[in-house]
Design an enzyme around this catalytic site. Structure first.
Site, PDB file in Angstrom:
ATOM      1  N   GLY A  12      -7.170  -2.045  -1.372  1.00 32.40           N
ATOM      2  CA  GLY A  12      -6.282  -0.924  -1.660  1.00 32.40           C
ATOM      3  C   GLY A  12      -4.858  -1.357  -1.935  1.00 32.40           C
ATOM      4  N   ARG A  13      -4.342  -2.281  -1.098  1.00 27.28           N
ATOM      5  CA  ARG A  13      -2.942  -2.693  -1.255  1.00 27.28           C
ATOM      6  C   ARG A  13      -2.750  -3.630  -2.441  1.00 27.28           C
ATOM      7  NH1 ARG A  13      -5.320  -4.034   3.392  1.00 27.28           N
ATOM      8  NH2 ARG A  13      -5.778  -6.241   3.806  1.00 27.28           N
TER       9      ARG A  13
HETATM   10  O1  F6P Z   1      -4.609   2.013   5.977  1.00 28.09           O
HETATM   11  C1  F6P Z   1      -5.953   1.831   5.765  1.00 28.09           C
HETATM   12  C2  F6P Z   1      -6.292   2.061   4.315  1.00 28.09           C
HETATM   13  O2  F6P Z   1      -7.659   1.848   4.128  1.00 28.09           O
HETATM   14  C3  F6P Z   1      -5.486   1.175   3.359  1.00 28.09           C
HETATM   15  O3  F6P Z   1      -5.952  -0.141   3.328  1.00 28.09           O
HETATM   16  C4  F6P Z   1      -5.681   1.929   2.082  1.00 28.09           C
HETATM   17  O4  F6P Z   1      -4.783   1.526   1.070  1.00 28.09           O
HETATM   18  C5  F6P Z   1      -5.421   3.363   2.561  1.00 28.09           C
HETATM   19  O5  F6P Z   1      -5.979   3.393   3.889  1.00 28.09           O
HETATM   20  C6  F6P Z   1      -6.000   4.449   1.687  1.00 28.09           C
HETATM   21  O6  F6P Z   1      -7.381   4.250   1.562  1.00 28.09           O
HETATM   22  P1  F6P Z   1      -8.175   5.030   0.376  1.00 28.09           P
HETATM   23  O7  F6P Z   1      -7.621   4.512  -0.929  1.00 28.09           O
HETATM   24  O8  F6P Z   1      -9.607   4.695   0.597  1.00 28.09           O
HETATM   25  O9  F6P Z   1      -7.880   6.499   0.536  1.00 28.09           O
END
Ligand code: F6P
Length: 559
Positions: A272-273
């Site tokens: 995600g990051r």
């Molecule tokens: O903070 C945990 C996390 O999984 C991050 O790594 C990620 O960017 C965020 O939550 C949002 O996750 P998603 O894109 O699955 O909604």
């Protein structure tokens, strides 16, 4: 290629050599290192992908740098970099590769995951993004009343928010009049409320950005957006036209009511990051246009090429990562400041907080053994010059050594009279003041020269002395534009990877956030007065739940 687990970092001869070298720096303040070598600045300046790194104000000698790069080689860093780009499953706890670099590779050279070349899907998604953004920006894709889309609201959190937000703000000068791009992340109702209050449902497009499509905050906000749209004249039929999704979980997006041709894919091999370069960058592409988004990818790819090919001694992400380790392990630094002297980069520290702290905030190695040293630092910062009137006091006279990365575009998009020279003077002055300091003798002499009485000057000298000898990097670029922004963010992605590789920790998982999510799901029913799962709560949590319910009044569903 499976890279063998190296021995614990602190058991290696390269670590010992580095730590044994550390005391030498106590007798070599930065002032003296500059006095001894007039060529220090040009020797310790490096160009790559449109960025210039001036690392001369670091507490290192050539010997230090040699010991750091020897450590990098001993830890197999060049081989791990290759493994990263080739899609080795370096995310060992989830058995996945981390291929954010493939998203910006731009050539059709195959990159394989489980034997399948992923590049066709990457190219196809970029083409779909282009069609979609062109249709919205041209007005071809209209709202329910036949008017062009004027506003895009991106609903997402963490990596589905911070990267696109940072890039959209950074590229403000490249944004078009329409659509205006808004970001909603927090489940504090005020976030979405403040965003929607001024918008027109008939001309607003929502992007639900969630790799998992299970993130509670994002789904809650998406539901509010949907209801707002329906209350504003929308229908189940027209919802299709006003909602799109970016997710690895297309089934859940369809269940939410988003049409298949408005669902853009994400993949498990992108964290995600690290996902700005994927369709998660769609709000940015809508704001600045697909050509600019592709320029962002070009800049990031240029940094990738540099990272993959340059030897450690000439490798910008490697040097920055190694210098960060040096201050942590050699000087006890607990944080890293990132201070962009650019208004448009004001969100960069927030993005880098998630990028680095969610990647390297770990306590065990790949094999589960506990680390024998500190790992990820606290990343913090904010725009210069503002910090000079907020926290630079601690940087100059505090008891902690805080390494600083200054970032400065050499030309401004808005040459307001004399401002950019003043901004630049402040940035260079801060780096110099951190390096130079001012001794008690110097401040005493300056006060006497101003006519102050001797006893007063003696009294104040200890308070006004500035230790100096505090390290900083200065990253410059000609101008902040899509390509240099892409290179800058990719630089920090790789800096994070360098430190994880040296520590032998997994930067691509985030198990630490799971417990909080789980407990939140247990507490929520209790707050609503619903029968809780009979969980045994500590007195503080139980007490606060009672206070919350009292504050909502007698009815049980509010809040
Ligand atoms: O903070 C945990 C996390 O999984 C991050 O790594 C990620 O960017 C965020 O939550 C949002 O996750 P998603 O894109 O699955 O909604």
């Amino acid at each position: 290629m499976t890279i063998p687990y190296p021995p614990p970092l602190t058991d290696t001869p390269e670590w010992s050599a580095l730590m044994n070298h550390r005391p030498q720096l106590d007798g070599l303040p930065l002032r003296e290192l500059f006095e001894r070598d007039p060529q220090r600045y040009p020797r310790m300046t490096l160009q790559a992908a449109g960025l210039t790194l001036d690392y001369s104000r670091n507490r290192v000698t050539d010997q230090t740098l040699g010991l750091l790069t020897a450590l990098a080689r001993a830890r197999g860093l060049p081989e791990r970099v290759e493994a990263l780009f080739r899609g080795e499953r370096l995310n060992t706890t989830e058995d996945r590769p981390a291929l954010h670099t493939a998203l910006r590779q731009h050539t059709d050279e195959p990159v394989r995951v489980d034997g399948d070349d992923i590049m066709p899907a990457v190219s196809d998604t970029l083409a779909r993004m282009e069609t979609f953004t062109n249709a919205v920006r041209s007005g071809e894709r209209k709202g329910m009343g036949g008017e062009p889309i004027t506003d895009v609201v991106s609903i997402g959190i963490g990596g589905s928010y911070l990267g696109p937000l940072t890039a959209t703000e950074a590229l403000t000068p490249f944004q078009s009049e329409r659509p205006r791009c808004h970001y909603v992340a927090n489940v504090d109702g005020s976030d979405i409320w403040e965003t929607l209050r001024s918008l027109n449902p008939a001309t607003t497009l929502f992007l639900v950005q969630s790799k998992s499509f299970t993130t509670q905050e994002t789904l809650a906000n998406a539901r509010v957006a949907r209801q707002w749209f329906l209350n504003g004249g929308g229908t189940e039929a027209t919802v299709q036209h006003h909602f799109a999704a970016v997710t690895a979980n297309a089934d859940r997006a369809r269940e939410f009511g988003i049409a298949g041709d408005s669902i853009f894919p994400m993949w498990d091999w992108v964290g995600g990051r690290y996902s700005l370069w994927s369709a998660i960058g769609l709000p940015l592409a809508l704001a600045v246009g697909m050509p600019r988004f592709r320029e962002l990818l070009v800049g990031a790819h240029a940094m990738d090429q540099h990272f993959r090919k340059a030897p450690p001694e000439q490798n910008m992400p490697m040097l920055m990562g190694l210098l960060g380790l040096w201050y942590m392990h050699g000087f006890g630094a607990e944080s890293q400041a990132v201070i962009p002297y650019d208004h448009y980069l004001r969100h960069l520290p927030e993005h880098l907080q998630q990028l680095d702290m969610e990647s390297n905030g770990k306590r065990v190695c790949h094999d589960g053994s506990p680390v024998s040293h500190h790992t990820g630092p606290v990343i913090w910062g904010g725009p210069g010059v503002n910090g000079q009137h907020a926290y630079h006091q601690l940087l100059h006279q505090g008891t902690r050594l805080v390494p600083v990365d200054f970032i400065l575009p050499l030309t401004s998009h808005n040459p307001v009279y004399g401002h950019h020279a003043m901004l630049t003077a402040n940035c260079l002055a801060q780096a110099r003041a951190l390096m130079l300091g001012r001794t008690e003798q110097e401040v005493y002499a300056a006060m006497i020269a101003e006519g102050m009485a001797d006893d007063e000057a003696r009294r104040l000298a200890p308070h006004r002395a500035i230790p100096g000898n505090r390290p900083s990097n200065l990253l410059t670029m000609e101008q902040l534009e899509p390509a240099t922004l892409g290179a800058l963010i990719a630089l920090y992605e790789h800096r994070t990877f360098v430190q994880a590789a040296i520590w032998h920790i997994n930067p691509f998982d985030q198990w630490g956030v799971e417990l909080g999510k789980e407990i939140g799901g247990q507490i929520l029913p209790a707050l609503k007065g619903e029968p809780d799962a009979g969980m045994a709560l500590d007195s503080a949590t139980a007490g606060q739940i009672a206070r919350f319910r009292a504050a909502q009044g007698s009815d049980s569903g509010a809040g």
